[in-house]
Design an enzyme around this catalytic site. Structure first.
Site, PDB file in Angstrom:
ATOM      1  N   GLY A 163      19.459  12.382 -31.230  1.00 55.82           N
ATOM      2  CA  GLY A 163      20.642  12.250 -30.370  1.00 55.82           C
ATOM      3  C   GLY A 163      21.847  11.801 -31.171  1.00 55.82           C
ATOM      4  N   LYS A 193      26.151 -10.503 -18.337  1.00 58.48           N
ATOM      5  CA  LYS A 193      25.786  -9.181 -17.812  1.00 58.48           C
ATOM      6  C   LYS A 193      26.248  -9.108 -16.367  1.00 58.48           C
ATOM      7  CE  LYS A 193      23.622  -5.458 -19.207  1.00 58.48           C
ATOM      8  NZ  LYS A 193      23.647  -4.890 -20.570  1.00 58.48           N
ATOM      9  N   GLY A 253      13.865  11.413 -32.435  1.00 58.19           N
ATOM     10  CA  GLY A 253      15.093  11.413 -31.642  1.00 58.19           C
ATOM     11  C   GLY A 253      16.300  11.811 -32.464  1.00 58.19           C
ATOM     12  N   VAL A 257      22.866   8.942 -32.210  1.00 57.25           N
ATOM     13  CA  VAL A 257      22.608   8.017 -33.317  1.00 57.25           C
ATOM     14  C   VAL A 257      21.626   8.644 -34.318  1.00 57.25           C
ATOM     15  CG1 VAL A 257      21.899   5.707 -33.994  1.00 57.25           C
ATOM     16  CG2 VAL A 257      22.968   6.042 -31.768  1.00 57.25           C
TER      17      VAL A 257
HETATM   18  P1  NAD Z   1      20.761   9.953 -27.093  1.00 59.05           P
HETATM   19  O1  NAD Z   1      20.435  10.112 -25.651  1.00 59.05           O
HETATM   20  O2  NAD Z   1      21.977  10.623 -27.638  1.00 59.05           O
HETATM   21  O3  NAD Z   1      19.524  10.418 -28.002  1.00 59.05           O
HETATM   22  C1  NAD Z   1      18.198  10.213 -27.691  1.00 59.05           C
HETATM   23  C2  NAD Z   1      17.432  11.429 -28.206  1.00 59.05           C
HETATM   24  O4  NAD Z   1      16.045  11.187 -28.044  1.00 59.05           O
HETATM   25  C3  NAD Z   1      17.765  12.708 -27.447  1.00 59.05           C
HETATM   26  O5  NAD Z   1      18.055  13.733 -28.367  1.00 59.05           O
HETATM   27  C4  NAD Z   1      16.496  12.980 -26.664  1.00 59.05           C
HETATM   28  O6  NAD Z   1      16.275  14.367 -26.441  1.00 59.05           O
HETATM   29  C5  NAD Z   1      15.453  12.378 -27.565  1.00 59.05           C
HETATM   30  N1  NAD Z   1      14.183  12.071 -26.921  1.00 59.05           N
HETATM   31  C6  NAD Z   1      13.959  11.639 -25.661  1.00 59.05           C
HETATM   32  N2  NAD Z   1      12.645  11.494 -25.431  1.00 59.05           N
HETATM   33  C7  NAD Z   1      12.011  11.814 -26.596  1.00 59.05           C
HETATM   34  C8  NAD Z   1      10.647  11.851 -27.002  1.00 59.05           C
HETATM   35  N3  NAD Z   1       9.655  11.535 -26.174  1.00 59.05           N
HETATM   36  N4  NAD Z   1      10.380  12.234 -28.268  1.00 59.05           N
HETATM   37  C9  NAD Z   1      11.370  12.595 -29.122  1.00 59.05           C
HETATM   38  N5  NAD Z   1      12.672  12.582 -28.780  1.00 59.05           N
HETATM   39  C10 NAD Z   1      12.991  12.194 -27.532  1.00 59.05           C
HETATM   40  O7  NAD Z   1      20.797   8.371 -27.347  1.00 59.05           O
HETATM   41  P2  NAD Z   1      21.441   7.582 -28.556  1.00 59.05           P
HETATM   42  O8  NAD Z   1      22.758   7.039 -28.136  1.00 59.05           O
HETATM   43  O9  NAD Z   1      21.345   8.393 -29.800  1.00 59.05           O
HETATM   44  O10 NAD Z   1      20.475   6.313 -28.638  1.00 59.05           O
HETATM   45  C11 NAD Z   1      19.188   6.394 -29.222  1.00 59.05           C
HETATM   46  C12 NAD Z   1      18.488   5.064 -29.025  1.00 59.05           C
HETATM   47  O11 NAD Z   1      19.269   4.023 -29.630  1.00 59.05           O
HETATM   48  C13 NAD Z   1      18.325   4.648 -27.558  1.00 59.05           C
HETATM   49  O12 NAD Z   1      17.139   3.934 -27.420  1.00 59.05           O
HETATM   50  C14 NAD Z   1      19.527   3.725 -27.328  1.00 59.05           C
HETATM   51  O13 NAD Z   1      19.271   2.793 -26.299  1.00 59.05           O
HETATM   52  C15 NAD Z   1      19.617   3.034 -28.668  1.00 59.05           C
HETATM   53  N6  NAD Z   1      20.948   2.504 -28.976  1.00 59.05           N
HETATM   54  C16 NAD Z   1      22.006   3.350 -29.067  1.00 59.05           C
HETATM   55  C17 NAD Z   1      23.265   2.837 -29.385  1.00 59.05           C
HETATM   56  C18 NAD Z   1      24.464   3.748 -29.539  1.00 59.05           C
HETATM   57  O14 NAD Z   1      25.415   3.375 -30.246  1.00 59.05           O
HETATM   58  N7  NAD Z   1      24.475   4.927 -28.929  1.00 59.05           N
HETATM   59  C19 NAD Z   1      23.430   1.457 -29.608  1.00 59.05           C
HETATM   60  C20 NAD Z   1      22.310   0.613 -29.528  1.00 59.05           C
HETATM   61  C21 NAD Z   1      21.074   1.161 -29.206  1.00 59.05           C
END
Ligand code: NAD
Length: 361
Positions: free
Chosen positions: A184, A82, A182, A186
């Site tokens: 987002g 890291k 969520g 993913v």
């Molecule tokens: P993102 O920011 O696109 O989506 C997160 C979603 O959660 C958003 O739509 C946001 O509005 C919503 N959110 C936030 N607070 C909330 C709450 N209190 N209640 C309900 N919804 C809420 O992020 P992402 O890339 O989709 O990642 C989602 C999770 O997966 C994160 O924890 C991220 O660390 C983890 N993750 C993502 C990846 C990846 O490939 N993007 C890889 C490993 C881990």
């Protein structure tokens, strides 16, 4: 400094910690290389206005060690590393500063490869890439894997399937009720997969536009964010934030499975014990969300990026979660500890290196 750094790096078997100082650009960074037992150390670059040097060093060390476990448990032949830059990404980031760090990374000769993390972007990676080849997450036009979120979603669904098999004897999700937190990048893709398979999904998000999209596109039921935990469902699927399994939420859960892509799902380790006590099967977060990592590091393997191979390995998240259950059962330990054991066993089996000598993390 009160933080006993040699004590810590000795206890946890760190290979190397590099302090990067470049007065011309104001760069002050730490690169922590925990282990290269399975392969070069890989881990993202974080830029953060740390309140002290000690905090920055400890963050780099803690996160590097976490990456060693994440790769090993996910079956990826990479080590853990890291990098952190001390500074405010909005104020202090510049091309010169990023490129200075790129030259430090290059001097490590491939022992550490970097990627995106909090406070850094794909554009920043492209900037660093002008100084060193040792960058993993890159845009497609630079030879990177591009969007990794479909792979992350596929891996998290595979993890949910493994949990379903443990509880109900089948990994089929058709007919299961799922509470998805969520929507987002993913979570939205996970929703599509669940819907296509015939699961019945209730969703939530703090972003009303995303909720409206889900209702319109899939005809799902939506509830306010604080009501998602108490839905009468089979699976609770966290795809938003960390810390969502805690003292307040556990008593509300009716689900028999907790599986999603969010990082650091357990507020504290003891919440993993509590899930276990209640008979709720938990897909350990850092394995359940490893699909994206498996996908984007495929390009480091012999012959370069091979999409089919990468996706086949993402599906194997199912097997990893089953291996965790097997260790948990054999040793009588909770799944979050069994995942650490899986990582330690894999490193020991392949390299003879015993990571800690003191058991689990
Ligand atoms: P993102 O920011 O696109 O989506 C997160 C979603 O959660 C958003 O739509 C946001 O509005 C919503 N959110 C936030 N607070 C909330 C709450 N209190 N209640 C309900 N919804 C809420 O992020 P992402 O890339 O989709 O990642 C989602 C999770 O997966 C994160 O924890 C991220 O660390 C983890 N993750 C993502 C990846 C990846 O490939 N993007 C890889 C490993 C881990």
């Amino acid at each position: 400094m009160s933080f006993p750094i040699f004590d810590y790096v000795g206890r946890y078997g760190f290979k190397k910690v590099v302090f990067c100082n470049d007065p011309a650009t104001g760069l002050r960074a730490v690169i922590a290389i925990h282990s290269t037992a399975l392969g070069p150390a890989v881990g993202g670059l974080r830029m953060w206005p740390y309140s002290s040097e000690e905090e920055a060093i400890f963050d780099a060390l803690r996160l590097a060690r976490g990456m060693t476990y994440k790769y090993a448990a996910a079956g990826v032949n990479l080590g853990g590393g890291k990098a952190v830059i001390i500074g405010d990404p909005k104020r202090d980031k510049s091309e010169a500063l990023l490129r200075a760090l790129g030259r430090f990374i290059d001097q490590l000769g491939g022992e550490y490869l970097t990627g995106e993390d909090v406070g850094t972007t794909l554009d920043d990676m492209e900037m660093i890439y002008t100084e060193t080849d040792n960058v993993v997450t890159l845009p497609e036009h630079c030879g990177g894997a591009g969007d990794i979120s479909p792979a992350t979603a596929l891996g998290a669904i595979a993890a949910a399937r493994a949990c379903a098999t443990r509880v109900w004897g089948t990994g089929q999700l058709a007919g299961r009720r799922v509470a998805l937190q969520g929507l987002g990048v993913v979570g939205g893709k996970a929703l599509r997969m669940l819907h296509e398979e015939g699961a019945s999904v209730v969703v939530t998000d703090v972003d009303e536009d995303k909720v409206a999209w889900a209702v319109r596109e899939f005809g799902v039921e939506a509830v306010p964010p604080d009501e998602i935990y108490r839905q009468d469902v089979d699976i609770f699927a966290p795809y938003a934030l960390g810390g969502v399994i805690n003292d307040e939420t556990i008593p509300q859960l009716t689900a028999k499975v907790v599986a999603g892509s969010a990082n650091n799902i357990l507020a504290e380790e003891r919440h993993g014990d509590e899930l276990e006590r209640r008979g709720i099967v938990y897909a350990v977060d850092y394995v359940a969300n490893s699909g994206g990592t498996i996908y984007d590091t495929d390009r480091l393997r012999r012959g370069g990026f091979h999409r089919e191979r990468a996706m086949a390995n993402v599906r194997r998240v199912y097997d990893r979660i089953e291996e965790i259950f097997a260790i948990a059962d054999a040793e009588g330990i909770p799944c979050y500890r069994a995942a650490d054991r899986l990582a330690e066993q894999r490193i020991a089996a392949l390299t003879g290196v015993r990571l800690l000598g003191v058991g689990s993390r």
